[in-house]
Write a protein that holds these residues in place. Structure first.
Motif, PDB file in Angstrom:
ATOM      1  N   THR A 342       0.842  -1.197   0.000  1.00 31.58           N
ATOM      2  CA  THR A 342       0.000   0.000   0.000  1.00 31.58           C
ATOM      3  C   THR A 342       0.878   1.249   0.000  1.00 31.58           C
ATOM      4  N   GLY A 343       0.770   2.050  -1.042  1.00 36.19           N
ATOM      5  CA  GLY A 343       1.582   3.248  -1.148  1.00 36.19           C
ATOM      6  C   GLY A 343       2.837   3.060  -1.974  1.00 36.19           C
ATOM      7  N   ALA A 344       3.016   1.890  -2.575  1.00 33.26           N
ATOM      8  CA  ALA A 344       4.215   1.619  -3.373  1.00 33.26           C
ATOM      9  C   ALA A 344       4.229   2.497  -4.629  1.00 33.26           C
ATOM     10  N   ASP A 345       5.425   2.920  -5.030  1.00 31.97           N
ATOM     11  CA  ASP A 345       5.598   3.681  -6.257  1.00 31.97           C
ATOM     12  C   ASP A 345       6.066   2.706  -7.337  1.00 31.97           C
ATOM     13  N   VAL A 346       5.114   2.023  -7.941  1.00 27.72           N
ATOM     14  CA  VAL A 346       5.425   0.981  -8.920  1.00 27.72           C
ATOM     15  C   VAL A 346       6.131   1.570 -10.134  1.00 27.72           C
ATOM     16  N   ASP A 347       5.708   2.751 -10.564  1.00 23.98           N
ATOM     17  CA  ASP A 347       6.324   3.370 -11.742  1.00 23.98           C
ATOM     18  C   ASP A 347       7.801   3.650 -11.500  1.00 23.98           C
ATOM     19  N   LEU A 348       8.129   4.122 -10.314  1.00 28.61           N
ATOM     20  CA  LEU A 348       9.527   4.407 -10.006  1.00 28.61           C
ATOM     21  C   LEU A 348      10.342   3.119  -9.982  1.00 28.61           C
ATOM     22  N   ALA A 349       9.782   2.063  -9.398  1.00 30.12           N
ATOM     23  CA  ALA A 349      10.492   0.780  -9.351  1.00 30.12           C
ATOM     24  C   ALA A 349      10.767   0.271 -10.765  1.00 30.12           C
ATOM     25  N   LYS A 350       9.763   0.370 -11.633  1.00 32.09           N
ATOM     26  CA  LYS A 350       9.946  -0.070 -13.022  1.00 32.09           C
ATOM     27  C   LYS A 350      10.982   0.789 -13.734  1.00 32.09           C
ATOM     28  N   LYS A 351      10.968   2.089 -13.470  1.00 29.69           N
ATOM     29  CA  LYS A 351      11.913   3.007 -14.104  1.00 29.69           C
ATOM     30  C   LYS A 351      13.346   2.652 -13.730  1.00 29.69           C
ATOM     31  N   ILE A 352      13.575   2.383 -12.439  1.00 31.50           N
ATOM     32  CA  ILE A 352      14.924   2.050 -11.984  1.00 31.50           C
ATOM     33  C   ILE A 352      15.383   0.728 -12.592  1.00 31.50           C
ATOM     34  N   LEU A 353      14.480  -0.241 -12.643  1.00 33.78           N
ATOM     35  CA  LEU A 353      14.832  -1.527 -13.244  1.00 33.78           C
ATOM     36  C   LEU A 353      15.196  -1.359 -14.722  1.00 33.78           C
ATOM     37  N   LYS A 354      14.434  -0.542 -15.426  1.00 36.99           N
ATOM     38  CA  LYS A 354      14.721  -0.319 -16.848  1.00 36.99           C
ATOM     39  C   LYS A 354      16.062   0.393 -17.015  1.00 36.99           C
ATOM     40  N   GLU A 355      16.322   1.397 -16.168  1.00 38.38           N
ATOM     41  CA  GLU A 355      17.593   2.112 -16.257  1.00 38.38           C
ATOM     42  C   GLU A 355      18.771   1.174 -16.022  1.00 38.38           C
ATOM     43  N   ARG A 356      18.627   0.287 -15.068  1.00 37.03           N
ATOM     44  CA  ARG A 356      19.704  -0.667 -14.793  1.00 37.03           C
ATOM     45  C   ARG A 356      19.903  -1.626 -15.969  1.00 37.03           C
ATOM     46  N   GLU A 357      18.796  -2.060 -16.554  1.00 40.59           N
ATOM     47  CA  GLU A 357      18.897  -2.959 -17.696  1.00 40.59           C
ATOM     48  C   GLU A 357      19.526  -2.242 -18.890  1.00 40.59           C
ATOM     49  N   ASP A 358      19.155  -0.970 -19.083  1.00 40.88           N
ATOM     50  CA  ASP A 358      19.743  -0.181 -20.168  1.00 40.88           C
ATOM     51  C   ASP A 358      21.242   0.007 -19.956  1.00 40.88           C
ATOM     52  N   GLU A 359      21.640   0.233 -18.696  1.00 44.63           N
ATOM     53  CA  GLU A 359      23.065   0.396 -18.394  1.00 44.63           C
ATOM     54  C   GLU A 359      23.834  -0.890 -18.695  1.00 44.63           C
ATOM     55  N   LYS A 360      23.235  -2.020 -18.339  1.00 41.69           N
ATOM     56  CA  LYS A 360      23.882  -3.303 -18.621  1.00 41.69           C
ATOM     57  C   LYS A 360      24.000  -3.531 -20.129  1.00 41.69           C
ATOM     58  N   ALA A 361      22.922  -3.189 -20.862  1.00 41.51           N
ATOM     59  CA  ALA A 361      22.942  -3.368 -22.313  1.00 41.51           C
ATOM     60  C   ALA A 361      24.006  -2.488 -22.953  1.00 41.51           C
ATOM     61  N   ALA A 362      24.119  -1.241 -22.475  1.00 43.32           N
ATOM     62  CA  ALA A 362      25.124  -0.334 -23.012  1.00 43.32           C
ATOM     63  C   ALA A 362      26.530  -0.842 -22.720  1.00 43.32           C
ATOM     64  N   LEU A 363      26.710  -1.403 -21.513  1.00 44.81           N
ATOM     65  CA  LEU A 363      28.021  -1.937 -21.144  1.00 44.81           C
ATOM     66  C   LEU A 363      28.374  -3.152 -21.994  1.00 44.81           C
ATOM     67  N   ARG A 364      27.379  -4.017 -22.235  1.00 46.36           N
ATOM     68  CA  ARG A 364      27.629  -5.185 -23.087  1.00 46.36           C
ATOM     69  C   ARG A 364      28.003  -4.760 -24.503  1.00 46.36           C
ATOM     70  N   LYS A 365      27.313  -3.741 -24.990  1.00 47.12           N
ATOM     71  CA  LYS A 365      27.585  -3.239 -26.344  1.00 47.12           C
ATOM     72  C   LYS A 365      28.987  -2.650 -26.418  1.00 47.12           C
ATOM     73  N   LYS A 366      29.372  -1.931 -25.374  1.00 40.93           N
ATOM     74  CA  LYS A 366      30.700  -1.321 -25.339  1.00 40.93           C
ATOM     75  C   LYS A 366      31.781  -2.391 -25.299  1.00 40.93           C
ATOM     76  N   ASN A 367      31.572  -3.398 -24.461  1.00 41.97           N
ATOM     77  CA  ASN A 367      32.557  -4.483 -24.349  1.00 41.97           C
ATOM     78  C   ASN A 367      32.668  -5.273 -25.661  1.00 41.97           C
ATOM     79  N   LYS A 368      31.546  -5.421 -26.331  1.00 36.31           N
ATOM     80  CA  LYS A 368      31.554  -6.152 -27.599  1.00 36.31           C
ATOM     81  C   LYS A 368      32.391  -5.420 -28.647  1.00 36.31           C
ATOM     82  N   LYS A 369      32.289  -4.079 -28.650  1.00 27.52           N
ATOM     83  CA  LYS A 369      33.070  -3.288 -29.613  1.00 27.52           C
ATOM     84  C   LYS A 369      34.563  -3.398 -29.330  1.00 27.52           C
TER      85      LYS A 369
END
Length: 371
Positions: A342-369
């Motif tokens: 009750t009172g959870a900020d679901v949108d914020l939790a999803k946003k942080i998870l997406k940002e972390r996943e995007d950071e991992k994807a960017a890091l994988r792409k960088k390492n691949k190059k």
């Protein structure tokens, strides 16, 4: 008073088993936990009137039976009355019977202590021990007595091991709930029941004196929230929060974490904590007041503030979500999105998870190059 000391600790720590399982289990990492061999317990002050030609006594043994020399007693006594003197002893049950029958007895203490004094002694037999106030020599005047008892308990190797295991679960739960950091916990006597915590180097020193009163009343909510308040100081300091030593900030941290727990169990723990505070005469005694300059007790104002937070949690939880969510593990954030409290900020939790996943994807792409 006669319940086993170890059992009292387990009453608190068993509740943490729920916290761990509520977040899909513990990591297997072993936490850094130190359990001191000797633990201190500050018992509720005694206030009593002893009539003339009478004696009164109070059980002080932590274990009804047990080895000798495993408990040390220190009792501060204050006598008021026309003639401020009283006999004060530490007796086992055998010698207490001798004393009350006016036979020769062997107890530790003073035949006549004046005004303010302290008696000390070690458990000297395997039988239950008592604090005895003897006014048998006085034929006319009653004596008003206030006494404060401090007990030092020597733990066996098995008791230390058991406590270490349970506190390891607390550390492991923290690793599961928040981004991994090394939180070290030390359980040790502090000679006071509410000193400020040690917040240096993510280290939490838990004062055994602090928890005893909640344990003896089997109030898990009080014990857990006391601990979460202490952890609040430590974790806020590690996050470089500007108000990490502020009592209100630590209270709010404890409340915010409790309210994120599923099935409203955290809210019930908060109610138990506040109920314990309101009904706890220990926090209002004259002897306790003498140490106010060293304490940070849960005052009535703070209790009312916490009650107000629980009633009006939405804006409060939104503010604390901004502080807590970025430090939570992915697993915790995923639980919030799947089973929102009750009172959870679901949108914020999803946003942080997406940002972390995007950071991992960017890091994988960088390492691949790079390769």
């Amino acid at each position: 008073m006669r319940k086993k000391y170890l059992v009292l600790f387990i009453l608190l720590l068993s509740a943490f088993a729920y916290l761990g399982t509520a977040r899909a289990g513990f990591f297997l990492n072993e936490g850094k936990v130190t359990i001191h061999e000797k633990q201190g317990i500050m018992v509720k002050p005694i206030s009593v009137i002893v009539p003339p030609l009478q004696a009164k006594w109070f059980p002080i043994s932590l274990e009804h039976h047990g080895d000798r020399y495993t408990e040390e007693y220190e009792i501060e006594v204050e006598v008021r009355g026309t003639i401020p003197e009283i006999g004060a002893y530490i007796c086992d049950d055998r010698n207490l019977k001798f004393l009350t029958k006016k036979m020769e007895f062997e107890c530790l203490g003073l035949a006549k202590g004046l005004s303010k004094f302290t008696i000390t002694g070690t458990k000297y037999s395997t039988n239950p021990h008592y604090f005895v106030l003897n006014n048998g020599f006085e034929r006319k005047y009653s004596k008003e007595i206030k006494a404060r008892l401090y007990i030092t308990k020597k733990l066996s190797k098995d008791q230390q091991k058991e406590l270490r295991l349970y506190f390891n679960k607390i550390v492991q739960w923290l690793r599961e709930y928040f981004e991994p950091e090394d939180y070290n916990i030390t359980l040790a006597p502090c000679r006071d029941e509410n000193l400020f915590p040690d917040v240096e180097g993510n280290h939490l020193k838990l004062c055994s004196e602090l928890f005893y009163d909640a344990y003896i009343e089997n109030n898990k909510g009080a014990a857990i929230n006391i601990l979460m308040h202490k952890l609040g100081h430590v974790m806020l300091e590690s996050w470089r929060h500007p108000h990490f030593m502020d009592e209100k900030a630590a209270d709010e941290f404890a409340v915010a974490v409790m309210l994120t727990l599923p099935d409203n169990i955290g809210e019930q723990y908060l109610k138990d904590w506040l109920s314990w505070r309101k009904n706890n005469a220990f926090l209002k005694t004259e002897l306790s007041d003498k140490l106010d300059q060293k304490r940070h007790l849960l005052t009535e104002t703070r209790a009312l503030s916490i009650e107000d937070i629980v009633r009006n949690r939405y804006s409060f939880l939104k503010d604390w979500a901004d502080a807590l969510y970025p430090r939570m593990t992915n697993r915790t954030l995923e639980d919030i999105t799947t089973y929102p409290y009750t009172g959870a900020d679901v949108d914020l939790a999803k946003k942080i998870l997406k940002e972390r996943e995007d950071e991992k994807a960017a890091l994988r792409k960088k390492n691949k190059k790079m390769y």
